[in-house]
Design a protein around this motif. Structure first.
Motif, mmCIF file in Angstrom:
data_model
loop_
_atom_site.group_PDB
_atom_site.id
_atom_site.type_symbol
_atom_site.label_atom_id
_atom_site.label_comp_id
_atom_site.label_asym_id
_atom_site.label_seq_id
_atom_site.Cartn_x
_atom_site.Cartn_y
_atom_site.Cartn_z
ATOM 1 N N ALA A 97 0.834 -1.209 0.000
ATOM 2 C CA ALA A 97 0.000 0.000 0.000
ATOM 3 C C ALA A 97 0.864 1.253 0.000
ATOM 4 O O ALA A 97 0.560 2.240 -0.696
ATOM 5 C CB ALA A 97 -0.932 -0.009 1.209
ATOM 6 N N SER A 98 1.947 1.262 0.780
ATOM 7 C CA SER A 98 2.834 2.439 0.794
ATOM 8 C C SER A 98 3.530 2.607 -0.548
ATOM 9 O O SER A 98 3.753 3.735 -1.011
ATOM 10 C CB SER A 98 3.866 2.320 1.923
ATOM 11 N N GLU A 99 3.830 1.473 -1.212
ATOM 12 C CA GLU A 99 4.485 1.542 -2.527
ATOM 13 C C GLU A 99 3.549 2.139 -3.575
ATOM 14 O O GLU A 99 3.942 3.039 -4.327
ATOM 15 C CB GLU A 99 4.915 0.140 -2.963
ATOM 16 N N ILE A 100 2.302 1.652 -3.628
ATOM 17 C CA ILE A 100 1.375 2.144 -4.646
ATOM 18 C C ILE A 100 0.945 3.585 -4.355
ATOM 19 O O ILE A 100 0.628 4.353 -5.268
ATOM 20 C CB ILE A 100 0.142 1.209 -4.745
ATOM 21 N N ALA A 101 0.960 3.968 -3.073
ATOM 22 C CA ALA A 101 0.616 5.344 -2.699
ATOM 23 C C ALA A 101 1.806 6.287 -2.836
ATOM 24 O O ALA A 101 1.654 7.500 -2.672
ATOM 25 C CB ALA A 101 0.100 5.379 -1.263
ATOM 26 N N ALA A 102 2.988 5.696 -3.112
ATOM 27 C CA ALA A 102 4.219 6.474 -3.291
ATOM 28 C C ALA A 102 4.565 7.301 -2.059
ATOM 29 O O ALA A 102 4.913 8.483 -2.143
ATOM 30 C CB ALA A 102 4.102 7.370 -4.527
ATOM 31 N N ILE A 103 4.450 6.673 -0.894
ATOM 32 C CA ILE A 103 4.844 7.328 0.357
ATOM 33 C C ILE A 103 5.766 6.386 1.126
ATOM 34 O O ILE A 103 5.691 5.160 0.967
ATOM 35 C CB ILE A 103 3.621 7.699 1.232
ATOM 36 N N PRO A 104 6.652 6.901 1.984
ATOM 37 C CA PRO A 104 7.535 6.034 2.768
ATOM 38 C C PRO A 104 6.721 5.140 3.713
ATOM 39 O O PRO A 104 5.636 5.529 4.174
ATOM 40 C CB PRO A 104 8.407 7.016 3.564
ATOM 41 N N LEU A 105 7.276 3.980 3.990
ATOM 42 C CA LEU A 105 6.566 3.047 4.855
ATOM 43 C C LEU A 105 6.345 3.640 6.247
ATOM 44 O O LEU A 105 5.284 3.440 6.847
ATOM 45 C CB LEU A 105 7.347 1.730 4.970
ATOM 46 N N TRP A 106 7.313 4.412 6.738
ATOM 47 C CA TRP A 106 7.156 4.995 8.076
ATOM 48 C C TRP A 106 5.969 5.962 8.117
ATOM 49 O O TRP A 106 5.247 6.037 9.112
ATOM 50 C CB TRP A 106 8.439 5.712 8.534
ATOM 51 N N LEU A 107 5.755 6.684 7.022
ATOM 52 C CA LEU A 107 4.638 7.612 6.967
ATOM 53 C C LEU A 107 3.309 6.848 6.905
ATOM 54 O O LEU A 107 2.321 7.243 7.535
ATOM 55 C CB LEU A 107 4.775 8.545 5.757
ATOM 56 N N PHE A 108 3.300 5.752 6.139
ATOM 57 C CA PHE A 108 2.100 4.918 6.107
ATOM 58 C C PHE A 108 1.797 4.385 7.506
ATOM 59 O O PHE A 108 0.645 4.388 7.950
ATOM 60 C CB PHE A 108 2.269 3.755 5.124
ATOM 61 N N GLU A 109 2.842 3.917 8.204
ATOM 62 C CA GLU A 109 2.657 3.351 9.550
ATOM 63 C C GLU A 109 2.102 4.411 10.509
ATOM 64 O O GLU A 109 1.201 4.133 11.305
ATOM 65 C CB GLU A 109 3.972 2.787 10.087
#
Length: 534
Positions: A61-73
């Protein structure tokens, strides 16, 4: 899928039962029959197995949203729900997918055996082709956490409104081990089949918790009491020369308890017994911790049978000589049950015993018996009106559960996590520790329980503010905090456990109150906790 997502949007946007029933009834009237079956399955907790773990879901989900994983978390811990977070962060696409609910769920079933590469491609395609609510529902199916505040009873009422079939009949039809992959709506709901009656249980009758003093129930002459056993509520069905054992969760568990097959030689066809499956090591009632050794096992070995035997405590008779007797007064049903089970209870080789009913001349005698509950390995008393029929679901008036006061201990807050739902922006999920003292007198806090309920909203806000100022370390979403706050923790049961660092497992822990009057030096020890074990 679009229609189901719209249904979830309607249900999610209201707290009014009437509006929810109307929305569901409209859906059951207009949806395709295959989608109706899957909707019934989803709302009665028959979900397909999870095809993808949540770690991969977060990464993809973070990859397809083009955001860092830490921000997704961080976003996930603020939102509090993984499916909702994914639905929010993935950008909308011009592509649209027109696919049925049935096809989506069948895809997810087959997806489980696919490669990681295939799973990722499938999720990317569907995430980008769905609207917000379709994406939310789709991801809920994958995570397996589909809870939208729709009870089985509310769903059955809506289905009754759409089909004209009586609610009690529908409740009976929807119980059992049916598979949404193979059964049609005609077979499941509309069709009457005599063969179904061989294995299906009756809908369970549930009690309300008694609040306040029992004297408000009137004369003691109207009531029976029996102990409330802490096991697995079940129905044992003897029909067509076979035995079927059902749990209250509508799961057929006959194969989990093969010892009950011995009763086929003693209990006649056309009999249904309501009771409690209990652990029975050394011919005495054990703890729920003992019973967990049997729960969920795919195979039951001879060693397991010998180490953790079980019995059923029988407390009601629902069918006798092939006739439904639920409408008869409880007193009459009990007399028939006693005539059947008492002779069998005296044989220690048979896994069945009668749950004793008691009557008293005064409420003080009921209180005295309730005080003996833990000594007798029960959770308290059940109060049942002598003339009560056996009803469907949770009804007020005739059956009451009167549990003993919980065990309590004063513990220190050691770790915290953010909550979920409306509390997702607050630290409300807590871990608690007790003092462990070694022979030299040195002591350390050892965690023993987690709890997330029991404080007021204002108290949660105050503790949250304190946690943010007194964080020692961060471990992903978890924060360790300065050991300073003391809370009184309540729990229903306790047993020794080799699976926990503390050596003790507590049952249903929750916060009773914030002990602002106590310092951490006054918190209890692990030894204090173990002394509560009966």
């Amino acid at each position: 899928m679009k229609e189901f997502a719209q249904l979830i949007r309607k249900l999610d946007s209201t707290n009014k039962t009437k509006v929810k029933v109307e929305a569901l009834a409209e859906y059951f009237t207009n949806a395709y029959d295959t989608d109706k079956v899957w909707t019934i399955a989803i709302l009665s907790h028959r979900r397909p197995p999870r095809p993808v773990n949540t770690t991969l879901l977060r990464e993809w989900a973070s990859e397809i949203a083009a955001i860092p994983l830490w921000l997704f978390e961080e976003s996930y811990h603020i939102v509090g729900d993984l499916a909702e977070t994914i639905a929010l962060v993935i950008p909308a696409s011009q592509r649209k997918m027109n696919i049925s609910l049935t096809d989506v769920l069948k895809d997810l079933i087959s997806l489980k055996s696919k490669s990681e590469k295939e799973k990722k491609a499938y999720l990317f395609e569907h995430w980008q082709s769905f609207s917000y609510y379709e994406r939310f529902v789709f991801t809920k199916f994958i995570t397996g956490g589909f809870r939208i505040g729709i009870s089985q009873k509310l769903m059955t009422r809506s289905l009754s409104n759409a089909t004209g079939i009586d609610e009690d009949i529908l409740a009976y039809k929807l119980m059992g081990n049916w598979d949404p992959n193979t059964i049609s709506f005609q077979e499941l709901v509309l069709e009457e089949k005599q063969s179904d009656a061989f294995s299906k249980p009756y809908p369970f009758y549930l009690a309300y918790a008694l609040e306040g003093e029992p004297e408000k129930l009137g004369s003691t002459s109207q009531w029976f009491a029996e102990h409330k056993w802490d096991g697995i509520r079940s129905q044992m069905i003897f029909r067509n020369g076979e035995i079927f054992v059902w749990s209250r969760g509508e799961e057929l568990v006959t194969d989990k308890y093969p010892e009950f097959a011995d009763l086929l030689n003693y209990i006649p066809d056309g009999t249904v017994i309501d009771g409690e499956i209990l652990p029975f090591p050394n011919e005495t009632i054990g703890t729920f911790n003992d019973l967990q050794k049997r729960i969920g096992r795919k195979t039951v070995s001879r060693k397991l049978l010998n180490s953790y035997p079980v019995i059923v405590k029988a407390y009601d008779l629902l069918e006798w000589n092939g006739k439904d007797i639920r409408s008869r007064p409880f007193e009459q049903r009990r007399k028939l049950l006693e005539d059947l089970v008492k002779p069998l209870s005296s044989d220690p080789s048979l896994p069945i015993d009668l749950s004793e009913t008691m009557s008293f001349d005064s409420w003080s005698e009921f209180v005295r018996e309730r005080s003996l509950s833990r000594e007798k390995k029960s959770e308290g008393l059940m109060l049942k009106r002598r003339d009560s029929p056996y009803l469907v679901g949770r009804k007020k008036g005739d059956w009451w559960k009167w549990k003993v006061d919980p065990l309590t201990i004063d513990a220190v807050l050691t770790y915290a996590m953010r909550g979920h739902g409306r509390r997702s922006n607050l630290f409300t999920d807590y871990t608690f520790g007790l003092w462990s003292i070694n022979p030299e007198g040195d002591k350390e806090l050892v965690t023993f329980a987690k709890a997330y309920s029991g404080l007021t909203d204002e108290e949660f806000r105050k503790v949250d503010a304190w946690i943010k100022k007194n964080t020692l370390e961060r471990f992903g979403p978890v924060r360790s905090v300065t050991p300073q706050l003391v809370f009184e923790i309540a729990f229903e049961g306790i047993a020794l456990s080799g699976r926990h660092k503390s050596g003790v497992a507590t049952r249903f822990p929750r916060i009773l109150r914030w002990r602002t009057d106590k310092s951490i030096e006054q918190a209890n020890t692990l030894e204090d906790l173990k002394n509560l074990i009966p």
